[in-house]
Design an enzyme around this catalytic site. Structure first.
Site, short mmCIF file in Angstrom:
data_model
loop_
_atom_site.label_atom_id
_atom_site.label_comp_id
_atom_site.label_asym_id
_atom_site.label_seq_id
_atom_site.Cartn_x
_atom_site.Cartn_y
_atom_site.Cartn_z
N GLY A 24 39.04 34.05 46.30
CA GLY A 24 38.95 34.04 47.76
C GLY A 24 40.22 34.61 48.35
N LYS A 25 40.48 34.25 49.60
CA LYS A 25 41.68 34.78 50.24
C LYS A 25 42.88 33.87 50.05
CE LYS A 25 39.53 37.72 53.67
NZ LYS A 25 39.28 38.02 55.08
N VAL A 26 44.06 34.46 50.11
CA VAL A 26 45.29 33.69 49.97
C VAL A 26 46.12 33.84 51.26
CG1 VAL A 26 47.36 33.31 48.57
CG2 VAL A 26 45.28 34.19 47.50
N GLY A 30 39.68 37.13 43.02
CA GLY A 30 38.34 36.75 42.62
C GLY A 30 37.89 35.44 43.27
N ASP A 55 43.86 35.33 31.33
CA ASP A 55 43.94 36.45 32.27
C ASP A 55 45.40 36.80 32.56
OD1 ASP A 55 42.76 38.48 33.71
OD2 ASP A 55 42.39 37.27 35.49
N LYS A 111 45.25 29.05 48.74
CA LYS A 111 44.09 29.77 48.24
C LYS A 111 42.85 29.12 48.80
CE LYS A 111 45.14 31.46 43.59
NZ LYS A 111 44.54 31.56 42.25
P1 ADP Z 1 43.41 37.18 41.49
O1 ADP Z 1 42.26 36.24 41.59
O2 ADP Z 1 43.06 38.63 41.70
O3 ADP Z 1 44.26 36.97 40.27
P2 ADP Z 1 44.78 35.52 43.40
O4 ADP Z 1 43.63 35.01 44.17
O5 ADP Z 1 45.42 34.61 42.42
O6 ADP Z 1 44.39 36.90 42.71
O7 ADP Z 1 45.91 36.04 44.39
C1 ADP Z 1 45.71 37.17 45.21
C2 ADP Z 1 47.05 37.66 45.72
O8 ADP Z 1 47.67 36.69 46.56
C3 ADP Z 1 48.07 37.92 44.64
O9 ADP Z 1 47.95 39.23 44.13
C4 ADP Z 1 49.39 37.72 45.35
O10 ADP Z 1 49.76 38.90 46.03
C5 ADP Z 1 49.06 36.66 46.37
N1 ADP Z 1 49.47 35.31 45.89
C6 ADP Z 1 48.76 34.47 45.12
N2 ADP Z 1 49.42 33.31 44.88
C7 ADP Z 1 50.60 33.42 45.53
C8 ADP Z 1 51.76 32.55 45.67
N3 ADP Z 1 51.82 31.33 45.09
N4 ADP Z 1 52.79 33.00 46.40
C9 ADP Z 1 52.76 34.23 46.97
N5 ADP Z 1 51.72 35.08 46.88
C10 ADP Z 1 50.64 34.69 46.17
#
Ligand code: ADP
Length: 290
Positions: free
Chosen positions: A24-26, A22, A136, A40
């Site tokens: 952005g990109k990670v 939600g 959440d 993030k």
């Molecule tokens: P959402 O907003 O849908 O909860 P996030 O933006 O937190 O999702 O994360 C998107 C995706 O990025 C996660 O589903 C996971 O696969 C990956 N991710 C997020 N944080 C980490 C982290 N600290 N280490 C490894 N992968 C991560």
């Protein structure tokens, strides 16, 4: 700085993208010291992102626990908002349960993951000052580190709860369908017990590997119906149990784990245990394993 983060992800190249949510990109990156991190990056020009960014930094800078994903740093420069977290090499619990990550989670591992996440949430509810409601809790927000230790992530929706605020009606419903506490949905009164409900759904995922809603069916309702049938085999759960653990001859404390999960998803919040009661109950289950 922004330029350093850009370098550590190779200019945010697609090959380093590990997910998007939600916010952005990670991206996966490596700091100059060699530490691997998850970065993030907020979607451009989203007001929502701006607010969540500030909230998340404020929260995470106060919160330290081995079962919560740690914030390594942040960047707010050149129109970019970025949060830098410790990297979780084994991805989300959901990926493992759906068999996408190639990691097999045996029953004992699942118990440990449940205890770990419960400890992280109990910390947020009872030890963080002021207390924090996650809002959440779900299997995509439970990440697994190199030892498959569970760490709860994503405090973007979290809410600091001061006593004056507690139990107040919130204007905006937050959370994810399938995990949403029905009482919160009806009354919009936010309490820690909403996290407990969502956590109960995660416990049912650990048993069944099913998503909370699959083909229009709610996991909570499916399990309840199966338990009502009450035939001999695992409370009538038979076909609902994850095939990956179904054949294990000895699922330690399975019955009590299931009962606990069902207490967490009680319709009435007052009937649900607190997060630290859940931790204690889970610890007892695991200890009896010898
Ligand atoms: P959402 O907003 O849908 O909860 P996030 O933006 O937190 O999702 O994360 C998107 C995706 O990025 C996660 O589903 C996971 O696969 C990956 N991710 C997020 N944080 C980490 C982290 N600290 N280490 C490894 N992968 C991560």
């Amino acid at each position: 700085s922004y330029d350093e983060l850009k370098k550590c992800t190779n200019n945010f190249s697609d090959s380093n993208e590990i997910g998007s949510g939600g916010y952005g990109k990670v991206y996966r990156g490596m700091l100059t010291g060699g530490q691997v991190v998850a970065i993030k990056r907020a979607q451009q020009g989203s007001m929502q992102g701006g607010l969540e960014f500030k909230t998340e930094i404020e929260l995470l800078s106060r919160v330290h626990h081995k079962n919560l994903v740690g914030l390594v740093g942040f960047c707010f420069e050149q129109g970019e908002q970025m949060l830098v977290y410790e990297f979780m090499p084994n991805g989300t619990l959901r990926e493992s349960l759906s068999g996408r990550s190639g990691i097999h989670l045996d029953w004992k591992r699942r118990l440990r993951i449940a205890i770990g996440s419960a400890r992280g949430l109990a910390y947020l509810h009872e030890l963080a000052d002021p207390p924090i409601i996650h809002r959440d809790v779900k299997s995509t927000n439970i990440l697994l580190d190199e030892n498959l230790t569970a760490k709860v992530a994503d405090f973007g929706l979290s809410k600091l709860v001061s006593d004056s605020e507690k139990g107040h009606v919130s204007t905006q419903l937050k959370g994810t369908l399938g995990y949403l506490d029905p009482e919160y949905y009806m009354t919009q009164q936010l309490t820690e017990k909403s996290d407990v409900y969502s956590f109960g759904v995660v416990m049912l995922e650990l048993i069944t590997a099913k998503q909370p809603i699959e083909k229009g069916k709610y996991i909570v309702r499916e399990v309840r119906m199966a338990m009502d049938k009450n035939d001999e085999e695992h409370y009538g759960l038979g076909v609902l149990i994850d095939p990956a653990i179904r054949n294990m001859t000895n699922l330690i404390g399975f019955g009590r784990f299931l009962e606990l999960a069902m207490q967490c998803v009680e319709e009435s919040a007052a009937d649900r245990p607190t997060m630290s009661e859940i931790v204690k109950a889970l610890e007892t289950i695991l200890q009896n394993d010898g």
